[in-house]
Design an enzyme around this catalytic site. Structure first.
Site, PDB file in Angstrom:
ATOM      1  N   PRO A  68      -5.406  -5.275   0.976  1.00 30.68           N
ATOM      2  CA  PRO A  68      -4.834  -6.268   1.880  1.00 30.68           C
ATOM      3  C   PRO A  68      -5.799  -6.793   2.932  1.00 30.68           C
ATOM      4  O   PRO A  68      -5.640  -7.910   3.426  1.00 30.68           O
ATOM      5  CB  PRO A  68      -3.668  -5.505   2.540  1.00 30.68           C
ATOM      6  CG  PRO A  68      -3.329  -4.406   1.594  1.00 30.68           C
ATOM      7  CD  PRO A  68      -4.628  -4.013   0.944  1.00 30.68           C
ATOM      8  N   GLN A 126       0.831  -1.204   0.000  1.00 32.89           N
ATOM      9  CA  GLN A 126       0.000   0.000   0.000  1.00 32.89           C
ATOM     10  C   GLN A 126       0.866   1.254   0.000  1.00 32.89           C
ATOM     11  O   GLN A 126       2.070   1.199   0.262  1.00 32.89           O
ATOM     12  CB  GLN A 126      -0.931   0.001   1.214  1.00 32.89           C
ATOM     13  CG  GLN A 126      -0.210  -0.180   2.535  1.00 32.89           C
ATOM     14  CD  GLN A 126      -1.097  -0.750   3.621  1.00 32.89           C
ATOM     15  OE1 GLN A 126      -2.327  -0.760   3.530  1.00 32.89           O
ATOM     16  NE2 GLN A 126      -0.484  -1.238   4.700  1.00 32.89           N
ATOM     17  N   ASP A 155      -7.915  -5.745  13.669  1.00 28.85           N
ATOM     18  CA  ASP A 155      -7.705  -4.301  13.568  1.00 28.85           C
ATOM     19  C   ASP A 155      -7.272  -4.001  12.142  1.00 28.85           C
ATOM     20  O   ASP A 155      -6.102  -3.759  11.865  1.00 28.85           O
ATOM     21  CB  ASP A 155      -6.641  -3.866  14.586  1.00 28.85           C
ATOM     22  CG  ASP A 155      -6.426  -2.360  14.591  1.00 28.85           C
ATOM     23  OD1 ASP A 155      -7.105  -1.651  13.827  1.00 28.85           O
ATOM     24  OD2 ASP A 155      -5.556  -1.897  15.360  1.00 28.85           O
ATOM     25  N   SER A 156      -8.233  -4.024  11.231  1.00 28.83           N
ATOM     26  CA  SER A 156      -7.925  -3.950   9.804  1.00 28.83           C
ATOM     27  C   SER A 156      -8.313  -2.602   9.215  1.00 28.83           C
ATOM     28  O   SER A 156      -9.043  -1.816   9.824  1.00 28.83           O
ATOM     29  CB  SER A 156      -8.678  -5.053   9.052  1.00 28.83           C
ATOM     30  OG  SER A 156     -10.071  -4.792   9.078  1.00 28.83           O
ATOM     31  N   THR A 157      -7.820  -2.370   7.999  1.00 22.05           N
ATOM     32  CA  THR A 157      -8.289  -1.247   7.208  1.00 22.05           C
ATOM     33  C   THR A 157      -9.641  -1.615   6.601  1.00 22.05           C
ATOM     34  O   THR A 157     -10.222  -2.643   6.925  1.00 22.05           O
ATOM     35  CB  THR A 157      -7.265  -0.904   6.122  1.00 22.05           C
ATOM     36  OG1 THR A 157      -6.973  -2.097   5.370  1.00 22.05           O
ATOM     37  CG2 THR A 157      -5.972  -0.402   6.738  1.00 22.05           C
ATOM     38  N   ASP A 208       0.082   0.112  13.484  1.00 22.84           N
ATOM     39  CA  ASP A 208       0.460   1.364  14.158  1.00 22.84           C
ATOM     40  C   ASP A 208       0.728   1.142  15.635  1.00 22.84           C
ATOM     41  O   ASP A 208       1.295   2.010  16.294  1.00 22.84           O
ATOM     42  CB  ASP A 208      -0.611   2.428  13.964  1.00 22.84           C
ATOM     43  CG  ASP A 208      -1.978   2.016  14.509  1.00 22.84           C
ATOM     44  OD1 ASP A 208      -2.118   1.891  15.739  1.00 22.84           O
ATOM     45  OD2 ASP A 208      -2.909   1.824  13.708  1.00 22.84           O
ATOM     46  N   ASP A 216       1.382 -12.548   6.913  1.00 24.98           N
ATOM     47  CA  ASP A 216      -0.004 -12.623   6.481  1.00 24.98           C
ATOM     48  C   ASP A 216      -0.863 -13.113   7.642  1.00 24.98           C
ATOM     49  O   ASP A 216      -0.724 -14.252   8.097  1.00 24.98           O
ATOM     50  CB  ASP A 216      -0.095 -13.584   5.294  1.00 24.98           C
ATOM     51  CG  ASP A 216      -1.492 -13.673   4.699  1.00 24.98           C
ATOM     52  OD1 ASP A 216      -2.472 -13.370   5.403  1.00 24.98           O
ATOM     53  OD2 ASP A 216      -1.599 -14.057   3.520  1.00 24.98           O
TER      54      ASP A 216
END
Length: 288
Positions: A169, A37, A162-164, A92, A143
């Site tokens: 991805p 990304q 805790d994903s986008t 993060d 992964d």
């Protein structure tokens, strides 16, 4: 879609909902294309530093505590005795920091596919990585879906996704098949929590589908908790909990009321209130 002009504004446009969010920025601090990304960091005038992934706002200094506290503490206070916690995503490290505030937690494994996110957090968001050296913390860059595949049956107490957003991805983290694998690795009494997008924009789509898929995957109970998040689409966000042989609509209220953690948003009252959904969300979920 996003736009940036030096010494002006960073704007994220949400075409599908005819809205946008903008922050006045003073400079671009970081710009890197990882194998996964495009990551940027900006200095803003009123929200501190801003992290952007593929043009989408991920976090700011000013308001990240809302998301990190609400994805971590409701799940940990819902579980009766969380000892082993796994975080998928969360590069993060803000969620990791919140989990490690719980003294009863013995081990936390964080698996994020993109090391560049953690490197950027170390440089530009030092408060988020303050607990990375905790001996209970294990950081892996791999992964997360494959990691879950390889994990032992009934080996985890709390699993935090805790994903986008569910594209790129993170797309595989919202699929029924993945949720079944999450159910497998949780111990009886285990709790899973996943970020679940905007209550205003997505209650009848992404959130409802996630709740249905959790139930199809074998979870016995689900609960969606909304909370404010100024920098995300609509200014309102949510997490959805799922329980394996446990009711995620109840939590350890006395422990949540008596903790000594220096939190800024989560409280026993905030948790109780978040479990009481507004009528429009209940209506959206009624066909489950």
């Amino acid at each position: 879609m996003s736009e940036y002009h030096a010494d002006q504004w960073f704007t994220e446009v949400f075409d599908s909902h005819g809205s946008a969010f903008a922050l006045k920025v003073s400079e671009k601090l970081h710009d890197v294309q990882s194998p996964y990304q495009h990551l940027e960091v900006y200095a803003t005038e009123t929200y501190g530093n801003l992290m952007v992934l593929d043009g989408c706002v991920m976090l700011t200094d000013r308001d990240n505590f809302l998301y990190h506290e609400m994805i971590a503490h409701p799940a940990l206070f819902t579980h009766q005795d969380p000892k082993r916690v796994v975080i998928i995503g969360g590069g993060d490290c803000g969620t990791l920091k919140e989990v490690l505030r719980h003294p009863g937690v013995e081990h936390v494994t964080q698996i994020d596919i993109d090391e560049e996110v953690t490197k950027a957090s170390e440089r530009f968001f030092p408060s988020l990585v303050a607990s990375n050296d905790d001996p209970r913390a294990e950081l892996l860059f791999a992964d997360g879906v494959k990691w879950v595949d390889d994990a032992g049956d009934e080996s985890i107490d709390v699993l935090i996704i805790d994903s986008t957003d569910p594209v790129g991805p993170a797309e595989g983290l919202f699929k029924t098949d993945f949720l079944k694998r999450c159910h497998r690795v949780l111990k009886p009494g285990g709790v899973m929590v996943q970020q679940s997008e905007s209550p205003l924009y997505h209650s009848g789509t992404i959130i409802r589908e996630l709740r249905r898929d959790m139930q199809k995957a074998g979870f016995d109970s689900v609960a969606t908790l909304p909370f404010p998040q100024p920098v995300y689409p609509s200014g309102w966000w949510s997490v959805t909990l799922a329980g394996k042989a446990t009711d995620v609509n109840a939590f350890r209220e006395q422990a949540a009321a008596n903790h000594a953690m220096p939190l800024e948003y989560y409280s026993v009252d905030a948790h109780r209130g978040a479990l009481v959904l507004p009528p429009f969300m209940r209506k959206a979920f009624a066909a489950e």
